[in-house]
Design a protein around this motif. Structure first.
Motif, PDB file in Angstrom:
ATOM      1  N   ALA A 127      16.898  33.500 -83.402  1.00 29.11           N
ATOM      2  CA  ALA A 127      17.185  32.209 -83.278  1.00 29.11           C
ATOM      3  C   ALA A 127      18.471  31.975 -82.572  1.00 29.11           C
ATOM      4  N   VAL A 128      19.436  32.414 -83.144  1.00 30.30           N
ATOM      5  CA  VAL A 128      20.717  32.020 -82.817  1.00 30.30           C
ATOM      6  C   VAL A 128      20.908  32.709 -81.277  1.00 30.30           C
ATOM      7  N   THR A 129      20.543  33.585 -80.946  1.00 32.17           N
ATOM      8  CA  THR A 129      20.469  34.213 -79.624  1.00 32.17           C
ATOM      9  C   THR A 129      19.609  33.106 -78.594  1.00 32.17           C
ATOM     10  N   ARG A 130      18.507  32.517 -78.929  1.00 34.25           N
ATOM     11  CA  ARG A 130      17.901  31.650 -78.095  1.00 34.25           C
ATOM     12  C   ARG A 130      18.654  30.268 -78.097  1.00 34.25           C
ATOM     13  N   ALA A 131      19.327  29.870 -79.390  1.00 36.56           N
ATOM     14  CA  ALA A 131      19.732  28.691 -79.342  1.00 36.56           C
ATOM     15  C   ALA A 131      21.304  28.685 -78.267  1.00 36.56           C
ATOM     16  N   ARG A 132      21.902  29.967 -78.347  1.00 32.10           N
ATOM     17  CA  ARG A 132      23.011  30.156 -77.599  1.00 32.10           C
ATOM     18  C   ARG A 132      22.798  30.253 -76.046  1.00 32.10           C
ATOM     19  N   ASN A 133      21.427  30.553 -75.621  1.00 32.06           N
ATOM     20  CA  ASN A 133      20.972  30.510 -74.194  1.00 32.06           C
ATOM     21  C   ASN A 133      20.826  28.818 -73.823  1.00 32.06           C
ATOM     22  N   LEU A 134      20.890  28.118 -74.826  1.00 31.65           N
ATOM     23  CA  LEU A 134      20.713  26.612 -74.528  1.00 31.65           C
ATOM     24  C   LEU A 134      21.830  25.739 -74.768  1.00 31.65           C
ATOM     25  N   ILE A 135      22.790  26.113 -75.326  1.00 27.60           N
ATOM     26  CA  ILE A 135      24.063  25.377 -75.803  1.00 27.60           C
ATOM     27  C   ILE A 135      25.144  26.436 -76.212  1.00 27.60           C
ATOM     28  N   ASP A 136      26.555  26.012 -75.784  1.00 30.23           N
ATOM     29  CA  ASP A 136      27.340  26.839 -76.540  1.00 30.23           C
ATOM     30  C   ASP A 136      27.855  26.878 -77.882  1.00 30.23           C
ATOM     31  N   ASP A 137      27.364  25.677 -78.736  1.00 30.30           N
ATOM     32  CA  ASP A 137      28.055  25.507 -79.988  1.00 30.30           C
ATOM     33  C   ASP A 137      26.658  25.795 -80.943  1.00 30.30           C
ATOM     34  N   VAL A 138      26.681  26.824 -81.714  1.00 27.65           N
ATOM     35  CA  VAL A 138      25.578  27.035 -82.608  1.00 27.65           C
ATOM     36  C   VAL A 138      25.942  27.213 -84.133  1.00 27.65           C
ATOM     37  N   GLU A 139      25.318  26.389 -84.893  1.00 24.34           N
ATOM     38  CA  GLU A 139      25.676  26.909 -86.475  1.00 24.34           C
ATOM     39  C   GLU A 139      24.411  27.435 -87.051  1.00 24.34           C
ATOM     40  N   PHE A 140      24.679  28.194 -88.081  1.00 23.73           N
ATOM     41  CA  PHE A 140      23.711  29.072 -88.620  1.00 23.73           C
ATOM     42  C   PHE A 140      23.889  28.785 -89.975  1.00 23.73           C
ATOM     43  N   SER A 141      23.011  28.456 -90.684  1.00 24.57           N
ATOM     44  CA  SER A 141      22.841  27.904 -92.148  1.00 24.57           C
ATOM     45  C   SER A 141      21.906  29.220 -93.073  1.00 24.57           C
ATOM     46  N   LEU A 142      22.573  29.537 -94.026  1.00 24.55           N
ATOM     47  CA  LEU A 142      21.717  30.677 -94.931  1.00 24.55           C
ATOM     48  C   LEU A 142      21.301  29.545 -96.095  1.00 24.55           C
ATOM     49  N   GLU A 143      20.070  29.169 -95.955  1.00 31.46           N
ATOM     50  CA  GLU A 143      19.419  28.304 -96.850  1.00 31.46           C
ATOM     51  C   GLU A 143      19.058  28.834 -98.246  1.00 31.46           C
ATOM     52  N   ASP A 144      19.734  28.106 -99.232  1.00 28.89           N
ATOM     53  CA  ASP A 144      19.672  28.589-100.643  1.00 28.89           C
ATOM     54  C   ASP A 144      20.799  29.714-100.975  1.00 28.89           C
ATOM     55  N   ALA A 145      21.731  29.663-100.073  1.00 25.35           N
ATOM     56  CA  ALA A 145      22.758  30.559-100.282  1.00 25.35           C
ATOM     57  C   ALA A 145      23.313  30.739-101.653  1.00 25.35           C
ATOM     58  N   SER A 146      23.457  29.828-102.452  1.00 27.43           N
ATOM     59  CA  SER A 146      23.910  30.033-103.650  1.00 27.43           C
ATOM     60  C   SER A 146      23.261  31.054-104.579  1.00 27.43           C
ATOM     61  N   ARG A 147      22.093  30.934-104.247  1.00 21.86           N
ATOM     62  CA  ARG A 147      21.145  31.895-105.292  1.00 21.86           C
ATOM     63  C   ARG A 147      21.058  33.146-104.249  1.00 21.86           C
ATOM     64  N   SER A 148      21.700  33.333-103.274  1.00 19.46           N
ATOM     65  CA  SER A 148      21.498  34.600-102.390  1.00 19.46           C
ATOM     66  C   SER A 148      22.268  35.801-102.761  1.00 19.46           C
ATOM     67  N   GLU A 149      21.767  37.062-102.585  1.00 18.16           N
ATOM     68  CA  GLU A 149      22.728  38.252-103.027  1.00 18.16           C
ATOM     69  C   GLU A 149      23.840  38.252-101.807  1.00 18.16           C
ATOM     70  N   LEU A 150      25.234  38.506-102.489  1.00 17.04           N
ATOM     71  CA  LEU A 150      26.387  38.613-101.535  1.00 17.04           C
ATOM     72  C   LEU A 150      26.174  39.754-100.375  1.00 17.04           C
ATOM     73  N   ASP A 151      25.813  40.869-100.725  1.00 14.14           N
ATOM     74  CA  ASP A 151      25.605  41.827 -99.771  1.00 14.14           C
ATOM     75  C   ASP A 151      24.572  41.688 -98.540  1.00 14.14           C
ATOM     76  N   PHE A 152      23.429  40.989 -99.094  1.00 17.26           N
ATOM     77  CA  PHE A 152      22.462  40.444 -97.862  1.00 17.26           C
ATOM     78  C   PHE A 152      23.171  39.404 -97.182  1.00 17.26           C
ATOM     79  N   MET A 153      23.995  38.590 -97.705  1.00 18.00           N
ATOM     80  CA  MET A 153      24.456  37.564 -96.869  1.00 18.00           C
ATOM     81  C   MET A 153      25.596  37.970 -96.180  1.00 18.00           C
ATOM     82  N   CYS A 154      26.450  38.994 -96.253  1.00 15.73           N
ATOM     83  CA  CYS A 154      27.533  39.557 -95.590  1.00 15.73           C
ATOM     84  C   CYS A 154      26.786  40.224 -94.379  1.00 15.73           C
ATOM     85  N   ARG A 155      25.406  40.698 -94.901  1.00 12.36           N
ATOM     86  CA  ARG A 155      24.632  41.514 -93.517  1.00 12.36           C
ATOM     87  C   ARG A 155      24.368  40.536 -92.614  1.00 12.36           C
TER      88      ARG A 155
END
Ligand code: KIV
Ligand code: ZN
Length: 513
Positions: A127-155
């Motif tokens: 998704a990020v790669t596709r968005a970057r092909n359209l525009i140079d400013d891309v934000e990515f959100s990890l939905e429900d991050a506060s209940r996500s595992e830290l190691d997985f978020m880092c990855r």
């Protein structure tokens, strides 16, 4: 202060705010709010979720074309069609951003997405790669991050930064976080993700436990440099972190927080009023910064102290946030040009001469009834005129109500229904009840009334009453608005506006479903 101490203010009133039940806004209303946010120097305006409906797409596109000083953003799930639609809506933006997201918590991945963690990483990178092909400013959100595992978020964060995401947003989607823990998560992510220096870390907190602002500020203390927030804290369920509280805390406690924003704080109260008037969500009187009592000192001791030395009880001034701009702006003799120019200063432009003429004749009627016309009157008047203009199916022709001690109140109404004129009479517990029953006996909507509220737009008994009527039918919730110096007429207008919105039956996708 160098740039590292600047907090980017990302306003999502038009996207997450609009997800609040009954807060849906038209394209023109969104444009008015976007222009006010630009005037307030908001850095990023999330204008909508382009794929949600044709109306959302048009709103994002129109805002991207009209706003040049703020970056305009569209939300998109991590799906090809969403990203392409967001890119299309932003094509003419002076500064645009695609904000794409996918859930990363075990519970969301297992039950909602039904995907394995590796598949989620793969889809996020795609998704990020596709968005970057359209525009140079891309934000990515990890939905429900506060209940996500830290190691997985880092990855996943490392991979999406490699794919070109320049903002990494850590949402507390369900409002579960507490400040110490949330701050720890942010600092761990910034320390542990090897390429963290290539992105700005952002937070997006919901207010289910009343901690959205506290969590956002704790995250700023831990290194986050973008805060996502909304005017009046509007948003899904209990709302989002409120922009006015974040901005004023950062400004008032610069000594402790050590950061700053670029916001013109004198535009906060006008923005709050505009959002409240457009959505019909009143601001509670004791709401920080923008509530009517936020700067009112009632007790004698406080009043005495403030008169002797303002800072005894005040940590910021009402003027700092745009109160007291409340002045008489126009009167009976004011002309169309003055009317148009004052509304332009308030962020309202008219799309046609007809629209200007309608609003101007409403203004003349109001000026006959009300001696002094304030900015707040103009904002309410324009919302009301636009609500009536959008009334396709039902229109109020006339209403008469009798209310007398010892008698049952009675309402007689004449309404235009499509091409037909219909009239009805009804009695009720009070004049408003009688009027609503008369309208309902014509419309036969079967909708249930969920909220009825009246707010005085300005001081004095000649004030316009601004009425909100919330109707629910088959799970759909709409808010109708009406304003008039006669609150029974304002109420009837609000009810009819809500019926028209139910009739319009706008369907749109919800990003998180
Ligand atoms: O609350 C949330 O997680 C969101 C995301 C789409 C950013 O609104
Ligand atoms: Zn949200």
């Amino acid at each position: 202060m160098n740039n590292d101490n600047r907090v980017i203010i990302f306003d999502t009133t038009l996207r997450d705010g609009e997800q609040s039940p009954g807060a849906s806004m038209t394209r023109d209303e969104k444009l008015r709010i976007a222009k006010q946010l630009e005037k307030m120097r908001v850095d990023v305006i999330e204008a909508g979720f382009a794929i949600a409906s044709p109306g959302d797409f048009e709103s994002v596109k129109a805002i991207a074309e009209a706003v040049t000083e703020s970056r305009v953003c569209s939300l998109s799930r991590a799906l090809d069609a969403d990203i392409d639609r967001a890119g299309e809506a932003l094509i003419n933006a002076a500064m645009g951003r695609i904000h794409t997201f996918i859930a990363t918590s075990p519970i969301h991945m297992k039950y909602k997405l039904q995907m394995e963690p590796d598949q989620v990483v793969e889809q996020a990178v795609k998704a990020v790669t596709r968005a970057r092909n359209l525009i140079d400013d891309v934000e990515f959100s990890l939905e429900d991050a506060s209940r996500s595992e830290l190691d997985f978020m880092c990855r996943i964060i490392e991979k999406v930064i490699d794919a070109g995401a320049r903002t990494i947003n850590i949402p507390d989607t369900v409002g579960y976080a507490v400040p110490g823990e949330f701050a720890h998560t942010i600092s761990q992510l910034i320390q542990r993700v090897p390429n963290a220096d290539k992105a700005i870390f952002s937070v997006h907190c919901h207010n289910d436990l009343g901690l959205a602002v506290a969590n956002s500020l704790a995250a700023v203390g831990a290194g986050a440099r973008q805060v996502e927030c909304t005017i009046n804290g509007l948003g899904e369920r209990a709302g989002n972190a409120s922009l006015e509280e974040i901005v004023m805390a950062i400004r008032t406690r610069k000594d402790s927080l050590g950061v700053e924003t670029n916001i013109d704080t004198t535009q906060i109260v006008p923005a709050s009023r505009l959002v409240s008037s457009v959505t019909g969500f009143p601001v509670q009187p004791n709401k920080a910064i923008v509530g009517a009592n936020a700067f009112a000192h009632e007790s004698g001791i406080h009043q005495d102290g403030v008169l002797k030395h303002r800072e005894t009880y005040e940590i910021m001034t009402a003027q700092d946030v745009g109160w007291n701009t409340n002045r008489m702006v126009l009167g009976k003799l004011s002309g169309r040009a003055a009317f148009r120019s004052r509304l332009e200063e308030l962020g309202t432009t008219f799309s046609s001469d007809l629209e200007l003429n309608n609003a101007f004749s409403r203004f003349k009627e109001l000026a006959d009834k009300k001696h002094e016309i304030f900015d707040e009157d103009l904002v309410a008047l324009v919302s009301d005129t636009r609500a009536s203009a959008n009334s396709e199916q039902f229109k109020l022709s006339s209403l008469s109500v009798t209310s007398q001690t010892g008698e049952t109140p009675k309402a007689n109404i004449v309404m235009q229904v499509g091409d037909e004129e219909k009239s009805a009479e009804a009695t009720g517990g009070g004049p408003v009840d009688a009027a609503f029953k008369a309208i309902e006996s014509i419309a036969e909507s079967g909708a249930s009334l969920q909220i009825y509220s009246v707010n005085a737009v300005t001081e004095g008994t000649d004030s316009q009453g601004e009425v909100t009527v919330r109707l629910e039918k088959g799970g759909r919730i709409v808010n109708g608005l009406g304003a008039d110096t006669d609150i029974i007429i304002a109420s009837a207008k609000a009810y009819i506006h809500a019926l028209n919105m139910l009739d319009a039956n706008v369907q749109k996708a919800h990003p998180q479903v």
